[in-house]
Motif scaffolding. Structure first.
Motif, mmCIF file in Angstrom:
data_model
loop_
_atom_site.group_PDB
_atom_site.id
_atom_site.type_symbol
_atom_site.label_atom_id
_atom_site.label_comp_id
_atom_site.label_asym_id
_atom_site.label_seq_id
_atom_site.Cartn_x
_atom_site.Cartn_y
_atom_site.Cartn_z
ATOM 1 N N ARG A 29 0.853 -1.192 0.000
ATOM 2 C CA ARG A 29 0.000 0.000 0.000
ATOM 3 C C ARG A 29 0.888 1.241 0.000
ATOM 4 N NH1 ARG A 29 -4.313 -1.748 4.751
ATOM 5 N NH2 ARG A 29 -4.343 -3.972 4.225
ATOM 6 N N THR A 65 -4.712 -14.942 -0.932
ATOM 7 C CA THR A 65 -4.928 -16.083 -0.042
ATOM 8 C C THR A 65 -6.325 -16.690 -0.179
ATOM 9 O OG1 THR A 65 -5.530 -14.520 1.689
ATOM 10 C CG2 THR A 65 -3.260 -15.268 1.662
ATOM 11 N N TYR A 127 -5.260 -22.761 -5.477
ATOM 12 C CA TYR A 127 -4.474 -22.238 -4.354
ATOM 13 C C TYR A 127 -3.443 -23.272 -3.901
ATOM 14 C CZ TYR A 127 -4.006 -20.777 0.644
ATOM 15 O OH TYR A 127 -3.556 -20.430 1.884
ATOM 16 N N LYS A 131 0.719 -23.125 -4.167
ATOM 17 C CA LYS A 131 1.590 -23.273 -3.001
ATOM 18 C C LYS A 131 2.613 -24.400 -3.213
ATOM 19 C CE LYS A 131 0.214 -20.151 0.028
ATOM 20 N NZ LYS A 131 1.088 -19.075 0.490
HETATM 21 N N1 LIG Z 1 -4.708 -17.469 8.025
HETATM 22 C C1 LIG Z 1 -4.731 -18.796 7.925
HETATM 23 O O1 LIG Z 1 -5.555 -19.489 8.563
HETATM 24 C C2 LIG Z 1 -3.694 -19.495 7.060
HETATM 25 C C3 LIG Z 1 -3.697 -20.902 7.045
HETATM 26 C C4 LIG Z 1 -2.764 -21.543 6.236
HETATM 27 C C5 LIG Z 1 -1.841 -20.819 5.503
HETATM 28 N N2 LIG Z 1 -1.874 -19.454 5.527
HETATM 29 C C6 LIG Z 1 -0.893 -18.724 4.698
HETATM 30 O O2 LIG Z 1 -0.310 -17.709 5.474
HETATM 31 C C7 LIG Z 1 -0.051 -16.572 4.653
HETATM 32 C C8 LIG Z 1 -0.648 -15.323 5.287
HETATM 33 O O3 LIG Z 1 -2.012 -15.548 5.517
HETATM 34 P P1 LIG Z 1 -2.966 -14.410 6.091
HETATM 35 O O4 LIG Z 1 -4.160 -15.095 6.657
HETATM 36 O O5 LIG Z 1 -2.183 -13.465 6.928
HETATM 37 O O6 LIG Z 1 -3.391 -13.694 4.721
HETATM 38 P P2 LIG Z 1 -4.072 -12.278 4.483
HETATM 39 O O7 LIG Z 1 -4.647 -11.743 5.752
HETATM 40 O O8 LIG Z 1 -4.964 -12.473 3.308
HETATM 41 O O9 LIG Z 1 -2.842 -11.353 4.070
HETATM 42 C C9 LIG Z 1 -2.238 -11.451 2.827
HETATM 43 C C10 LIG Z 1 -1.340 -10.274 2.653
HETATM 44 O O10 LIG Z 1 -0.761 -10.369 1.350
HETATM 45 C C11 LIG Z 1 -0.729 -9.075 0.808
HETATM 46 N N3 LIG Z 1 -0.711 -9.119 -0.644
HETATM 47 C C12 LIG Z 1 -1.715 -9.469 -1.495
HETATM 48 N N4 LIG Z 1 -1.312 -9.327 -2.757
HETATM 49 C C13 LIG Z 1 -0.041 -8.869 -2.708
HETATM 50 C C14 LIG Z 1 0.909 -8.491 -3.695
HETATM 51 N N5 LIG Z 1 0.620 -8.549 -4.999
HETATM 52 N N6 LIG Z 1 2.114 -8.064 -3.293
HETATM 53 C C15 LIG Z 1 2.429 -7.987 -1.986
HETATM 54 N N7 LIG Z 1 1.581 -8.311 -1.008
HETATM 55 C C16 LIG Z 1 0.351 -8.742 -1.364
HETATM 56 C C17 LIG Z 1 -1.997 -8.401 1.318
HETATM 57 O O11 LIG Z 1 -1.842 -7.000 1.213
HETATM 58 P P3 LIG Z 1 -3.044 -5.991 1.523
HETATM 59 O O12 LIG Z 1 -3.283 -6.107 3.005
HETATM 60 O O13 LIG Z 1 -2.511 -4.680 1.124
HETATM 61 O O14 LIG Z 1 -4.210 -6.472 0.725
HETATM 62 C C18 LIG Z 1 -2.039 -8.907 2.744
HETATM 63 O O15 LIG Z 1 -1.315 -8.065 3.581
HETATM 64 C C19 LIG Z 1 -0.602 -16.891 3.274
HETATM 65 O O16 LIG Z 1 0.448 -17.326 2.452
HETATM 66 C C20 LIG Z 1 -1.565 -18.026 3.524
HETATM 67 O O17 LIG Z 1 -1.626 -18.865 2.409
HETATM 68 C C21 LIG Z 1 -2.782 -18.772 6.291
#
Ligand SMILES: NC(=O)c1ccc[n+]([C@@H]2O[C@H](COP(=O)([O-])OP(=O)(O)OC[C@H]3O[C@@H](n4cnc5c(N)ncnc54)[C@H](OP(=O)(O)O)[C@@H]3O)[C@@H](O)[C@H]2O)c1
Length: 287
Positions: A29, A65, A127, A131
């Motif tokens: 951002r 995600t 997805y 990964k």
């Molecule tokens: N949360 C879970 O339960 C869970 C479970 C398993 C795995 N994971 C993995 O953990 C990681 C983080 O998950 P999360 O839940 O924190 O995800 P999230 O809340 O969706 O956050 C994703 C982040 O990625 C950023 N993003 C999106 N497009 C981008 C781009 N083109 N360049 C740079 N940044 C970008 C977003 O930016 P903006 O904020 O500006 O949109 C956001 O800050 C992911 O890889 C997900 O697959 C999460």
């Protein structure tokens, strides 16, 4: 930290800084960029500030995600979640940075219980396929590490709030009886990542609760905490239309022995994690 405006990224930045670490919190951002907030856009493949700096470790939690978003635009999201992630990881690893990629239980099809880090992957959605490929590219780098996560359960999970509203109004809720989660808390994720970076580990690591629980059990924990009638929790199977593509794997608990044995992380208890999230939700003002 790449993706530090996201749920996990924000929590990890806070936890690491509270522990005394110096952290740069990458953002896509433009309005938020600054000296400790380098701009990182995985889509534009643009991160000049990161190339100039030098980091001991980097955690990549950024990307698209949403499972539905990846299914809807597999090519566009591949460019971010695979090509962008890999290109960034290569430039960091080239300067001696340990790169930790966050991954998911969607690398497996969820038919087998407790898959290990070296078991064959079997993704069933876009997805998960992204990964798998991102993992492969990160693991090929010197200092490349992957942390596969099961559901990180927080009070922000939207279905918890809607169940709360319904249960308090005396309305029935219909959680899926055949959909599981092996939840971990945000604190457990942060602790695992902190240990991984301190020990400069490489390879695949997995974090989930020690076993799966169903969404019906989660709803029952909430009903009990609210003092609602348990008979309002009426579990049912997920619709067939959801089972393919968007619903997620049937079983999600991993073999977590590597994290517990090598890094001393206690295996998360799914009921405790669920109770903590419910407690935090109930303590909040109602929306
Ligand atoms: N949360 C879970 O339960 C869970 C479970 C398993 C795995 N994971 C993995 O953990 C990681 C983080 O998950 P999360 O839940 O924190 O995800 P999230 O809340 O969706 O956050 C994703 C982040 O990625 C950023 N993003 C999106 N497009 C981008 C781009 N083109 N360049 C740079 N940044 C970008 C977003 O930016 P903006 O904020 O500006 O949109 C956001 O800050 C992911 O890889 C997900 O697959 C999460």
């Amino acid at each position: 930290m790449v993706g530090s405006d996201g749920a996990i990224g924000a929590a990890l930045v806070r936890a690491l800084r509270a522990g005394g670490a110096s952290v740069h919190a990458g953002t896509r951002r433009p309005g938020l960029a600054g000296p400790e907030r380098p701009p990182v856009d995985l889509a534009a493949m643009d991160w000049p500030a990161l190339v100039r700096a030098s980091y001991a470790s980097a955690v990549i939690a950024g990307g698209v995600t949403g499972i539905a978003a990846c299914n809807a635009d597999p090519e566009g999201t591949w460019r971010i979640n695979v090509d962008g992630v890999a290109r960034l990881a290569e430039s960091l690893a080239g300067k001696g940075t340990q790169v930790i990629l966050l991954s998911t239980s969607h690398v497996f099809d969820g038919r087998r219980r407790f898959p290990g880090p070296s078991d064959p992957v079997s993704p069933t959605d876009a997805y998960g396929r992204q990964k798998v490929e991102a993992e492969r590219r990160i693991l090929a780098l010197p200092g490349g590490a992957v942390l596969r996560l099961a559901k990180v359960l927080t009070p922000d999970l939207p279905v918890l709030e809607s169940w709360r509203r319904d249960l308090l109004a005396g309305r029935a809720v219909s959680p899926f009886s055949d959909r599981c989660l092996a939840p971990v808390s945000m604190a457990q994720v942060c602790e695992a990542l902190d240990r991984m970076r301190r020990r400069r580990v490489t390879g695949i690591w997995q974090l989930s609760a020690g076993r799966d629980i169903s969404y019906a059990e989660l709803a029952t924990i909430l009903a009990d905490r609210l003092g609602a009638d348990r008979s309002l929790v009426r579990p049912g199977p997920q619709p067939d239309s959801m089972a393919e593509g968007t619903a997620g794997p049937r079983f999600t608990a991993f073999d977590v022995s590597r994290l517990s044995q090598e890094l001393g992380l206690p295996v998360p208890d799914p009921l405790k994690v669920a109770e903590e999230a419910v407690e935090a939700l109930v303590g909040r003002p109602r929306s």
